[in-house]
Design an enzyme around this catalytic site. Structure first.
Site: not given
Ligand code: AMP
Length: 282
Positions: A31, A33, A36-37, A149-150, A176, A187
């Site tokens: 979340g 959001l 990127g998400h 990203k991860d 992104v 973060r």
């Molecule tokens: P998170 O909410 O941080 O756990 O991320 C959820 C999904 O979004 C994971 O697959 C992340 O790798 C992806 N994600 C987070 N930030 C980015 C970004 N800047 N670009 C692309 N994917 C992202």
């Protein structure tokens, strides 16, 4: 957009869609959001008829000294963004819906999880893979989309799916970035304006390594020094790792050919950020 909180509701919705011959795409998130998400949603939409997104801040993947309690949340804002982007079902479980009791069985990764992020965050990937496995079993998607990203997380999810014969296709979508290069992250909201400025050194360090690689530098040691030098000159001293690694195994490399990754993690004030690039990509 349907908003679901119970496992049984998700199962019913997906069972109906599958019975109608629809392909189900899945985007798991924590979340808060950002674009990127939402780009992962676009990717899922291209590959599936129905897009399910989950928002779950998974306690199992946070260490005891990490930011679980202060992790940013904005469920109403998120629901608006998800709906506007075409998410069909938003699964937002409470912790007790996912973990009615402390799990007795978890998914435990091997050596691949011991390096880089795994070394800095003991137990992190066990928490990630356990929740991703559970979410796959709840949502039963045909395809799931993760962000580059991860990159270590994406690599481990691919490994889990292959090693445990999970019937889901894993797609990894490019990182992104903000206009100035900072990788988008929930973060980033922790950063004050000063820290936000210094955080630019992460993507700057990766670009410096890319530039050196383009001009012919292949030595991993040298590329690492260039990236570390860039971080140091921006006053970033708290660096967890700068990895020059094989994109599939994440083993450290001696020579970085095209396709090798440069990944790093550093702390800006209290905020720990990660970023990576694939060398030789356009
Ligand atoms: P998170 O909410 O941080 O756990 O991320 C959820 C999904 O979004 C994971 O697959 C992340 O790798 C992806 N994600 C987070 N930030 C980015 C970004 N800047 N670009 C692309 N994917 C992202």
């Amino acid at each position: 957009m349907r908003r679901l909180t119970r496992v049984a509701e998700v199962r019913d919705l997906v069972a109906a869609e599958r019975a109608a011959g629809k392909r189900v795409g899945f985007v798991p998130t924590m979340g808060f959001l950002h674009e990127g998400h939402l780009r992962l949603v676009d990717e899922a939409r291209r590959r599936a008829d129905v897009v399910v997104m989950s928002i779950f801040v998974n306690p199992l993947q946070f260490g005891p000294t990490e930011d679980l309690s202060r992790y940013p949340r904005d469920l109403e804002g998120d629901a608006g963004k998800a709906e506007a982007r075409g998410v069909d079902a938003l699964f937002v479980p409470e912790a007790h819906a996912i973990y009615p009791e402390p799990p007795r069985v978890v998914v435990s990764p091997r050596a691949l999880a011991g390096r880089w992020e795994g070394a800095a965050r003991p137990g992190h990937f066990e928490g990630v893979l356990t929740v991703v496995a559970k979410l796959f079993n709840i949502v039963q998607p045909h395809v799931a989309v993760f962000g580059q990203k991860d990159i270590q997380q994406a690599t481990l999810v691919r490994a889990m799916v292959r090693d445990l014969d999970m019937p889901v296709e894993i797609v990894v979508s490019p990182t992104v970035r903000e206009a100035d290069g900072l990788a988008m992250s929930s973060r980033n909201s922790y950063l004050d304006p000063h820290e936000r400025e210094r955080a630019l050194a992460l993507s700057g360090a990766l670009r410096a390594a890319e530039t050196a690689h383009r001009s012919g530098v292949r030595s991993a040691t040298q590329l690492e020094e260039i990236a570390r030098g860039h971080l140091a000159s921006a006053g970033i001293e708290d660096v967890d790792y700068v990895a020059i690694a094989d994109p599939n195994t994440l083993e450290p490399l001696v020579h970085a050919e095209a396709g090798a990754i440069v990944a790093l993690a550093a702390r800006i004030g209290r905020t720990r950020l990660i970023d990576n690039v694939i060398l030789g990509s356009p």
